[in-house]
Design a protein around this motif. Structure first.
Motif, PDB file in Angstrom:
ATOM      1  N   VAL A 105       3.866  11.508  -8.039  1.00 28.85           N
ATOM      2  CA  VAL A 105       4.385  12.210  -8.872  1.00 28.85           C
ATOM      3  C   VAL A 105       3.570  12.131 -10.375  1.00 28.85           C
ATOM      4  N   VAL A 106       3.502  13.496 -10.751  1.00 28.01           N
ATOM      5  CA  VAL A 106       2.609  13.509 -12.076  1.00 28.01           C
ATOM      6  C   VAL A 106       3.307  14.103 -13.165  1.00 28.01           C
ATOM      7  N   ARG A 107       4.630  14.782 -12.690  1.00 22.39           N
ATOM      8  CA  ARG A 107       5.516  15.277 -13.746  1.00 22.39           C
ATOM      9  C   ARG A 107       6.770  15.409 -13.330  1.00 22.39           C
ATOM     10  N   THR A 108       7.760  15.241 -14.080  1.00 21.09           N
ATOM     11  CA  THR A 108       9.151  15.448 -14.120  1.00 21.09           C
ATOM     12  C   THR A 108       9.612  16.279 -15.195  1.00 21.09           C
ATOM     13  N   ARG A 109      10.458  17.120 -14.918  1.00 17.74           N
ATOM     14  CA  ARG A 109      11.221  17.726 -15.986  1.00 17.74           C
ATOM     15  C   ARG A 109      12.831  17.533 -15.761  1.00 17.74           C
ATOM     16  N   ILE A 110      13.229  17.069 -16.887  1.00 21.70           N
ATOM     17  CA  ILE A 110      14.757  16.632 -16.819  1.00 21.70           C
ATOM     18  C   ILE A 110      15.683  17.587 -17.767  1.00 21.70           C
ATOM     19  N   PHE A 111      16.632  18.081 -17.088  1.00 26.54           N
ATOM     20  CA  PHE A 111      17.604  18.893 -17.879  1.00 26.54           C
ATOM     21  C   PHE A 111      18.870  18.133 -17.973  1.00 26.54           C
TER      22      PHE A 111
ATOM     23  N   GLU B 112      17.934  19.547 -23.365  1.00 29.32           N
ATOM     24  CA  GLU B 112      19.273  19.610 -23.290  1.00 29.32           C
ATOM     25  C   GLU B 112      19.642  21.312 -22.834  1.00 29.32           C
ATOM     26  N   VAL B 113      20.461  21.355 -21.883  1.00 33.76           N
ATOM     27  CA  VAL B 113      20.844  22.806 -21.526  1.00 33.76           C
ATOM     28  C   VAL B 113      22.266  23.118 -21.785  1.00 33.76           C
ATOM     29  N   LYS B 114      22.805  24.060 -21.782  1.00 35.35           N
ATOM     30  CA  LYS B 114      24.016  24.475 -22.059  1.00 35.35           C
ATOM     31  C   LYS B 114      25.045  24.028 -20.798  1.00 35.35           C
ATOM     32  N   ALA B 115      24.492  24.279 -19.848  1.00 33.82           N
ATOM     33  CA  ALA B 115      25.239  23.933 -18.330  1.00 33.82           C
ATOM     34  C   ALA B 115      24.622  24.097 -17.197  1.00 33.82           C
ATOM     35  N   LEU B 116      24.862  23.305 -16.109  1.00 34.57           N
ATOM     36  CA  LEU B 116      24.129  23.250 -14.795  1.00 34.57           C
ATOM     37  C   LEU B 116      25.080  24.023 -13.876  1.00 34.57           C
ATOM     38  N   ILE B 117      24.749  24.269 -12.884  1.00 36.53           N
ATOM     39  CA  ILE B 117      25.238  25.184 -11.909  1.00 36.53           C
ATOM     40  C   ILE B 117      26.678  24.713 -11.386  1.00 36.53           C
ATOM     41  N   ASP B 118      27.187  23.412 -11.894  1.00 31.99           N
ATOM     42  CA  ASP B 118      28.494  23.015 -11.511  1.00 31.99           C
ATOM     43  C   ASP B 118      28.788  22.152 -12.822  1.00 31.99           C
ATOM     44  N   PRO B 119      30.118  22.208 -13.516  1.00 31.56           N
ATOM     45  CA  PRO B 119      30.353  21.821 -14.697  1.00 31.56           C
ATOM     46  C   PRO B 119      30.263  19.990 -14.307  1.00 31.56           C
ATOM     47  N   ARG B 120      30.395  19.478 -13.427  1.00 34.47           N
ATOM     48  CA  ARG B 120      30.609  18.022 -13.268  1.00 34.47           C
ATOM     49  C   ARG B 120      28.965  17.448 -13.354  1.00 34.47           C
ATOM     50  N   LEU B 121      28.001  18.401 -13.102  1.00 34.59           N
ATOM     51  CA  LEU B 121      26.780  17.995 -13.304  1.00 34.59           C
ATOM     52  C   LEU B 121      26.304  17.807 -14.637  1.00 34.59           C
ATOM     53  N   LEU B 122      25.535  16.636 -14.743  1.00 35.66           N
ATOM     54  CA  LEU B 122      25.174  16.267 -15.959  1.00 35.66           C
ATOM     55  C   LEU B 122      23.434  16.293 -16.333  1.00 35.66           C
ATOM     56  N   VAL B 123      23.011  16.324 -15.106  1.00 33.98           N
ATOM     57  CA  VAL B 123      21.438  15.699 -14.946  1.00 33.98           C
ATOM     58  C   VAL B 123      20.986  16.681 -13.739  1.00 33.98           C
ATOM     59  N   GLU B 124      19.714  17.183 -14.101  1.00 28.73           N
ATOM     60  CA  GLU B 124      19.006  18.137 -13.236  1.00 28.73           C
ATOM     61  C   GLU B 124      17.509  17.609 -13.376  1.00 28.73           C
ATOM     62  N   ILE B 125      16.737  17.390 -12.097  1.00 27.04           N
ATOM     63  CA  ILE B 125      15.180  17.199 -12.291  1.00 27.04           C
ATOM     64  C   ILE B 125      14.330  17.708 -11.334  1.00 27.04           C
ATOM     65  N   GLU B 126      13.408  18.269 -11.598  1.00 25.44           N
ATOM     66  CA  GLU B 126      12.286  18.755 -11.196  1.00 25.44           C
ATOM     67  C   GLU B 126      11.171  17.687 -11.002  1.00 25.44           C
ATOM     68  N   ALA B 127      10.110  17.872  -9.890  1.00 22.32           N
ATOM     69  CA  ALA B 127       9.018  16.889  -9.818  1.00 22.32           C
ATOM     70  C   ALA B 127       8.199  17.718  -9.305  1.00 22.32           C
ATOM     71  N   VAL B 128       6.687  17.229  -9.849  1.00 25.30           N
ATOM     72  CA  VAL B 128       5.687  17.756  -9.304  1.00 25.30           C
ATOM     73  C   VAL B 128       4.779  16.607  -8.819  1.00 25.30           C
ATOM     74  N   ALA B 129       4.160  16.667  -7.447  1.00 28.11           N
ATOM     75  CA  ALA B 129       3.384  15.359  -6.997  1.00 28.11           C
ATOM     76  C   ALA B 129       2.274  16.180  -6.591  1.00 28.11           C
ATOM     77  N   ILE B 130       0.930  15.255  -6.604  1.00 29.76           N
ATOM     78  CA  ILE B 130      -0.337  15.470  -6.197  1.00 29.76           C
ATOM     79  C   ILE B 130      -0.707  14.317  -5.196  1.00 29.76           C
ATOM     80  N   ILE B 131      -0.665  14.490  -3.995  1.00 27.39           N
ATOM     81  CA  ILE B 131      -1.133  13.621  -2.881  1.00 27.39           C
ATOM     82  C   ILE B 131      -2.633  13.429  -3.037  1.00 27.39           C
ATOM     83  N   SER B 132      -2.914  11.961  -3.278  1.00 26.83           N
ATOM     84  CA  SER B 132      -4.311  11.648  -3.205  1.00 26.83           C
ATOM     85  C   SER B 132      -4.871  11.867  -1.836  1.00 26.83           C
ATOM     86  N   GLN B 133      -6.261  12.420  -1.679  1.00 28.16           N
ATOM     87  CA  GLN B 133      -6.664  12.704  -0.009  1.00 28.16           C
ATOM     88  C   GLN B 133      -7.501  11.428   0.283  1.00 28.16           C
TER      89      GLN B 133
END
Length: 129
Positions: A73-79, A108-129
């Motif tokens: 993983v080289v990047r995460t985005r946390i909402f 910080e975001v106003k809301a996620l897809i379900d109001p019970r959710l507090l965190v959403e994360i995306e990730a990008v990975a580069i696999i070493s060859q």
């Protein structure tokens, strides 16, 4: 460009919206915004630390399904829906990435897809060859 590998985690919105949990193209892996869902249940309701742990466990499993791991993983985005609780999220993130240290964005975001959710994360990975 290479073979495209798509994986699903079974989240309810994947089929409704039409997306994959993760896609690998060559040595690059993109992991979609991931939340703390288990079926219709929110893991760690009202607890951003527990939600973050669950999210990162799902991301880890998704990476493994395409031949990657957290060390790629080289990047995460946390909402988050409440920036005042960022330290709880950061504590969980650090447990998974303290030695890897990807670049991170947290917003910080106003809301996620379900109001019970507090965190959403995306990730990008580069696999070493």
């Amino acid at each position: 460009m290479g073979e495209i590998i798509q994986v699903t985690s079974g989240a309810p919105w994947e089929s409704i919206i039409g997306y994959s949990r993760a896609i690998r193209i060559g040595n690059r892996v993109e992991v979609a915004g991931t939340t703390a869902m288990r079926g219709d249940e929110v893991v760690g309701e009202n607890d951003p630390y527990r939600q973050t742990v669950r999210v990162l466990q799902i991301i880890k499993k998704s990476l493994e399904k395409v031949g990657a791991d957290l060390s790629d993983v080289v990047r995460t985005r946390i909402f988050v829906t409440d920036m005042s609780r960022w330290e709880e999220v950061g504590k969980a993130h650090r447990q998974f990435f303290k030695d890897i240290r990807p670049v991170v964005t947290i917003v910080e975001v106003k809301a996620l897809i379900d109001p019970r959710l507090l965190v959403e994360i995306e990730a990008v990975a580069i696999i070493s060859q």
